[in-house]
Design a protein around this motif. Structure first.
Motif, PDB file in Angstrom:
ATOM      1  N   PHE A  38     -47.603 -14.026 -16.783  1.00 11.83           N
ATOM      2  CA  PHE A  38     -46.367 -14.677 -17.211  1.00 11.83           C
ATOM      3  C   PHE A  38     -46.508 -15.260 -18.612  1.00 11.83           C
ATOM      4  O   PHE A  38     -47.571 -15.742 -18.991  1.00 11.83           O
ATOM      5  CB  PHE A  38     -45.993 -15.810 -16.246  1.00 11.83           C
ATOM      6  N   ARG A  39     -45.412 -15.219 -19.359  1.00 10.42           N
ATOM      7  CA  ARG A  39     -45.347 -15.938 -20.627  1.00 10.42           C
ATOM      8  C   ARG A  39     -45.424 -17.428 -20.318  1.00 10.42           C
ATOM      9  O   ARG A  39     -45.052 -17.859 -19.224  1.00 10.42           O
ATOM     10  CB  ARG A  39     -44.012 -15.631 -21.342  1.00 10.42           C
ATOM     11  N   PRO A  40     -45.896 -18.238 -21.273  1.00 12.21           N
ATOM     12  CA  PRO A  40     -45.960 -19.686 -21.038  1.00 12.21           C
ATOM     13  C   PRO A  40     -44.602 -20.230 -20.590  1.00 12.21           C
ATOM     14  O   PRO A  40     -43.569 -19.857 -21.145  1.00 12.21           O
ATOM     15  CB  PRO A  40     -46.362 -20.256 -22.401  1.00 12.21           C
ATOM     16  N   GLU A  41     -44.639 -21.050 -19.583  1.00 10.67           N
ATOM     17  CA  GLU A  41     -43.461 -21.732 -19.033  1.00 10.67           C
ATOM     18  C   GLU A  41     -42.460 -20.808 -18.357  1.00 10.67           C
ATOM     19  O   GLU A  41     -41.321 -21.198 -18.104  1.00 10.67           O
ATOM     20  CB  GLU A  41     -42.769 -22.575 -20.108  1.00 10.67           C
ATOM     21  N   CYS A  42     -42.851 -19.583 -18.048  1.00  5.04           N
ATOM     22  CA  CYS A  42     -41.930 -18.659 -17.385  1.00  5.04           C
ATOM     23  C   CYS A  42     -42.196 -18.521 -15.894  1.00  5.04           C
ATOM     24  O   CYS A  42     -41.553 -17.737 -15.213  1.00  5.04           O
ATOM     25  CB  CYS A  42     -41.955 -17.298 -18.071  1.00  5.04           C
ATOM     26  N   LEU A  43     -43.153 -19.269 -15.388  1.00  6.94           N
ATOM     27  CA  LEU A  43     -43.359 -19.411 -13.947  1.00  6.94           C
ATOM     28  C   LEU A  43     -43.483 -20.899 -13.678  1.00  6.94           C
ATOM     29  O   LEU A  43     -44.362 -21.561 -14.218  1.00  6.94           O
ATOM     30  CB  LEU A  43     -44.619 -18.692 -13.467  1.00  6.94           C
ATOM     31  N   GLN A  44     -42.568 -21.408 -12.881  1.00  7.42           N
ATOM     32  CA  GLN A  44     -42.595 -22.827 -12.579  1.00  7.42           C
ATOM     33  C   GLN A  44     -42.588 -23.023 -11.071  1.00  7.42           C
ATOM     34  O   GLN A  44     -41.781 -22.424 -10.361  1.00  7.42           O
ATOM     35  CB  GLN A  44     -41.386 -23.532 -13.187  1.00  7.42           C
ATOM     36  N   VAL A  45     -43.493 -23.881 -10.606  1.00  5.73           N
ATOM     37  CA  VAL A  45     -43.557 -24.253  -9.198  1.00  5.73           C
ATOM     38  C   VAL A  45     -43.150 -25.714  -9.103  1.00  5.73           C
ATOM     39  O   VAL A  45     -43.799 -26.588  -9.680  1.00  5.73           O
ATOM     40  CB  VAL A  45     -44.975 -24.034  -8.625  1.00  5.73           C
ATOM     41  N   CYS A  46     -42.055 -25.967  -8.404  1.00  7.00           N
ATOM     42  CA  CYS A  46     -41.533 -27.328  -8.230  1.00  7.00           C
ATOM     43  C   CYS A  46     -41.808 -27.771  -6.808  1.00  7.00           C
ATOM     44  O   CYS A  46     -41.254 -27.207  -5.861  1.00  7.00           O
ATOM     45  CB  CYS A  46     -40.035 -27.375  -8.494  1.00  7.00           C
ATOM     46  N   ASN A  47     -42.662 -28.764  -6.661  1.00 11.05           N
ATOM     47  CA  ASN A  47     -42.971 -29.300  -5.344  1.00 11.05           C
ATOM     48  C   ASN A  47     -41.867 -30.289  -4.962  1.00 11.05           C
ATOM     49  O   ASN A  47     -41.693 -31.314  -5.608  1.00 11.05           O
ATOM     50  CB  ASN A  47     -44.333 -29.989  -5.352  1.00 11.05           C
ATOM     51  N   ILE A  48     -41.140 -29.963  -3.898  1.00 11.90           N
ATOM     52  CA  ILE A  48     -40.026 -30.808  -3.473  1.00 11.90           C
ATOM     53  C   ILE A  48     -40.344 -31.553  -2.175  1.00 11.90           C
ATOM     54  O   ILE A  48     -39.434 -32.024  -1.489  1.00 11.90           O
ATOM     55  CB  ILE A  48     -38.718 -29.992  -3.354  1.00 11.90           C
ATOM     56  N   THR A  49     -41.631 -31.679  -1.866  1.00 12.33           N
ATOM     57  CA  THR A  49     -42.043 -32.447  -0.703  1.00 12.33           C
ATOM     58  C   THR A  49     -41.506 -33.872  -0.840  1.00 12.33           C
ATOM     59  O   THR A  49     -41.676 -34.500  -1.882  1.00 12.33           O
ATOM     60  CB  THR A  49     -43.583 -32.470  -0.585  1.00 12.33           C
ATOM     61  N   GLY A  50     -40.842 -34.350   0.191  1.00  3.60           N
ATOM     62  CA  GLY A  50     -40.311 -35.708   0.179  1.00  3.60           C
ATOM     63  C   GLY A  50     -38.991 -35.862  -0.561  1.00  3.60           C
ATOM     64  O   GLY A  50     -38.427 -36.950  -0.587  1.00  3.60           O
ATOM     65  N   MET A  51     -38.505 -34.796  -1.162  1.00  2.00           N
ATOM     66  CA  MET A  51     -37.229 -34.849  -1.882  1.00  2.00           C
ATOM     67  C   MET A  51     -36.142 -34.297  -0.954  1.00  2.00           C
ATOM     68  O   MET A  51     -35.664 -33.177  -1.111  1.00  2.00           O
ATOM     69  CB  MET A  51     -37.322 -34.050  -3.186  1.00  2.00           C
ATOM     70  N   GLN A  52     -35.770 -35.096   0.018  1.00  2.00           N
ATOM     71  CA  GLN A  52     -34.870 -34.654   1.077  1.00  2.00           C
ATOM     72  C   GLN A  52     -33.534 -34.127   0.553  1.00  2.00           C
ATOM     73  O   GLN A  52     -33.049 -33.110   1.027  1.00  2.00           O
ATOM     74  CB  GLN A  52     -34.636 -35.788   2.082  1.00  2.00           C
TER      75      GLN A  52
END
Length: 103
Positions: A38-52
């Motif tokens: 991937f190019r820089p910043e073109c794969l993002q993993v957002c952890n939404i644990t606890g973000m109901q």
């Protein structure tokens, strides 16, 4: 608020995963994408644990209860859908401009 959060993470040339801690589907989706350059910043993993509120928003808009996979601004589904397009994935990622150029 949840909608604004999700939309702020999406971009036409990016793959975004919304994941939760300890979820095997989330882990498998991340492993599926790991080999791609991937190019820089073109794969993002957002952890939404606890973000109901974000989890509820994604459930209502995508139908996904575990991992939500967005290619560009479009949700393709979850891990199973990512697996289903594995043979087309290099082409799709190249098409949106998410991958580094081969030299």
């Amino acid at each position: 608020m949840a909608e604004a959060f999700v939309k702020s993470k999406l971009r036409d040339d990016k793959v975004t995963l919304f994941v939760k801690d300890g979820c095997p589907y989330c882990r498998n989706a991340m492993e599926t994408l790991k080999p791609y350059n991937f190019r820089p910043e073109c794969l993002q993993v957002c952890n939404i644990t606890g973000m109901q509120s974000v989890q509820e928003y994604l459930w209502q808009t995508t139908g996904q209860n575990t991992v939500s996979v967005f290619i560009g601004r479009r949700c393709i589904g979850g891990f199973c859908e990512l697996q289903n397009i594995h043979y087309r994935l290099p082409f799709v990622l190249q098409q949106i401009g998410a991958l580094q150029s081969l030299r």
